[in-house]
Design a protein around this motif. Structure first.
Motif, PDB file in Angstrom:
ATOM      1  N   VAL A 135       0.842  -1.204   0.000  1.00  0.00           N
ATOM      2  CA  VAL A 135       0.000   0.000   0.000  1.00  0.00           C
ATOM      3  C   VAL A 135       0.877   1.255   0.000  1.00  0.00           C
ATOM      4  O   VAL A 135       0.598   2.219  -0.715  1.00  0.00           O
ATOM      5  N   GLN A 136       1.944   1.234   0.769  1.00  0.00           N
ATOM      6  CA  GLN A 136       2.829   2.391   0.877  1.00  0.00           C
ATOM      7  C   GLN A 136       3.721   2.584  -0.343  1.00  0.00           C
ATOM      8  O   GLN A 136       4.180   3.694  -0.602  1.00  0.00           O
ATOM      9  N   ASN A 137       3.965   1.520  -1.101  1.00  0.00           N
ATOM     10  CA  ASN A 137       4.945   1.585  -2.192  1.00  0.00           C
ATOM     11  C   ASN A 137       4.387   1.254  -3.562  1.00  0.00           C
ATOM     12  O   ASN A 137       5.155   1.125  -4.516  1.00  0.00           O
ATOM     13  N   ARG A 138       3.104   1.120  -3.700  1.00  0.00           N
ATOM     14  CA  ARG A 138       2.537   0.660  -4.970  1.00  0.00           C
ATOM     15  C   ARG A 138       2.834   1.622  -6.116  1.00  0.00           C
ATOM     16  O   ARG A 138       2.909   2.826  -5.930  1.00  0.00           O
ATOM     17  N   SER A 139       3.022   1.016  -7.276  1.00  0.00           N
ATOM     18  CA  SER A 139       3.297   1.763  -8.495  1.00  0.00           C
ATOM     19  C   SER A 139       3.011   0.833  -9.674  1.00  0.00           C
ATOM     20  O   SER A 139       2.870  -0.382  -9.498  1.00  0.00           O
ATOM     21  N   LEU A 140       2.948   1.388 -10.843  1.00  0.00           N
ATOM     22  CA  LEU A 140       2.727   0.583 -12.038  1.00  0.00           C
ATOM     23  C   LEU A 140       3.861  -0.428 -12.218  1.00  0.00           C
ATOM     24  O   LEU A 140       3.616  -1.603 -12.522  1.00  0.00           O
ATOM     25  N   TYR A 145       5.873  -6.016 -11.927  1.00  0.00           N
ATOM     26  CA  TYR A 145       6.798  -6.978 -11.314  1.00  0.00           C
ATOM     27  C   TYR A 145       6.030  -8.092 -10.597  1.00  0.00           C
ATOM     28  O   TYR A 145       6.360  -9.276 -10.734  1.00  0.00           O
ATOM     29  N   ILE A 146       4.990  -7.732  -9.840  1.00  0.00           N
ATOM     30  CA  ILE A 146       4.200  -8.729  -9.112  1.00  0.00           C
ATOM     31  C   ILE A 146       3.502  -9.668 -10.092  1.00  0.00           C
ATOM     32  O   ILE A 146       3.493 -10.890  -9.886  1.00  0.00           O
ATOM     33  N   CYS A 147       2.942  -9.133 -11.165  1.00  0.00           N
ATOM     34  CA  CYS A 147       2.302  -9.988 -12.172  1.00  0.00           C
ATOM     35  C   CYS A 147       3.315 -10.941 -12.792  1.00  0.00           C
ATOM     36  O   CYS A 147       3.026 -12.137 -12.968  1.00  0.00           O
ATOM     37  N   TRP A 148       4.480 -10.440 -13.111  1.00  0.00           N
ATOM     38  CA  TRP A 148       5.532 -11.271 -13.697  1.00  0.00           C
ATOM     39  C   TRP A 148       5.952 -12.376 -12.727  1.00  0.00           C
ATOM     40  O   TRP A 148       6.065 -13.542 -13.107  1.00  0.00           O
ATOM     41  N   GLN A 149       6.188 -12.020 -11.466  1.00  0.00           N
ATOM     42  CA  GLN A 149       6.589 -12.999 -10.464  1.00  0.00           C
ATOM     43  C   GLN A 149       5.491 -14.037 -10.215  1.00  0.00           C
ATOM     44  O   GLN A 149       5.782 -15.215 -10.015  1.00  0.00           O
ATOM     45  N   THR A 150       4.241 -13.599 -10.230  1.00  0.00           N
ATOM     46  CA  THR A 150       3.116 -14.533 -10.068  1.00  0.00           C
ATOM     47  C   THR A 150       3.129 -15.556 -11.192  1.00  0.00           C
ATOM     48  O   THR A 150       3.007 -16.761 -10.958  1.00  0.00           O
TER      49      THR A 150
END
Length: 167
Positions: A135-140, A145-150
């Motif tokens: 929540v504190q660090n979210r960005s596009l 990166y999260i989608c890629w890692q998932t």
């Protein structure tokens, strides 16, 4: 359907499990998943353990995380995003500290920072801390990166084995 929100937190259809979850701003919404368990209770009316209720079809759906696909409807409706803290049942709200409740400053997601860092193998405190960090660090770029890692984790571990998770 909205008048049932105050009296029911979950309902089932033949194919779908629908449960009230906490969204952005702590607003409840109905989250959809493919149903993976049968309803089975002991003599006292208590649900049997998950391992005994999970169907063979449900085991396969969970193995590949396909049980989550109906949440794409929640994304289209605007209840969720692709990336964000995983939505929790409404009953969890009263158990959260004010710091943990900060996870509700953003829409919940299909995948998230905590999911790529251990999923159900993490203790609750760690999951909440990772959600608040997101929540504190979210960005596009972070979401990409999260989608890629998932995707990488799903691809590398198609069995979906996560310690502490019933498959």
């Amino acid at each position: 359907m909205h008048q049932n929100i105050t009296t029911h937190t979950a309902y089932h259809t033949r194919w779908f499990f629908v449960q009230q979850r906490i969204g952005k701003g702590e607003r409840p919404f109905w989250m959809y998943k493919f149903r993976t368990m049968r309803e089975a209770y002991n003599a006292q009316g208590v649900p049997l353990p998950d391992e005994l209720r999970l169907t063979p079809w449900g085991r396969w759906l969970r193995k590949y995380s396909f049980d989550e696909l109906p949440q794409l409807w929640n994304i289209l409706r605007g209840d969720m995003r692709l990336v964000g803290p995983r939505p929790l049942p409404v009953a969890y709200l009263s158990k959260m500290t004010p710091e943990q409740r900060r996870r509700h400053h953003v829409k919940p997601g299909l995948t998230g920072w905590a999911q790529i860092h251990g999923r159900n193998a993490l203790p609750w405190e760690s999951r909440f801390a990772l959600d608040v960090w997101y929540v504190q660090n979210r960005s596009l770029l972070l979401d990409i990166y999260i989608c890629w890692q998932t995707w990488l984790q799903w691809w590398r571990n198609p069995d979906g084995d996560t310690p502490g998770q019933v498959l």
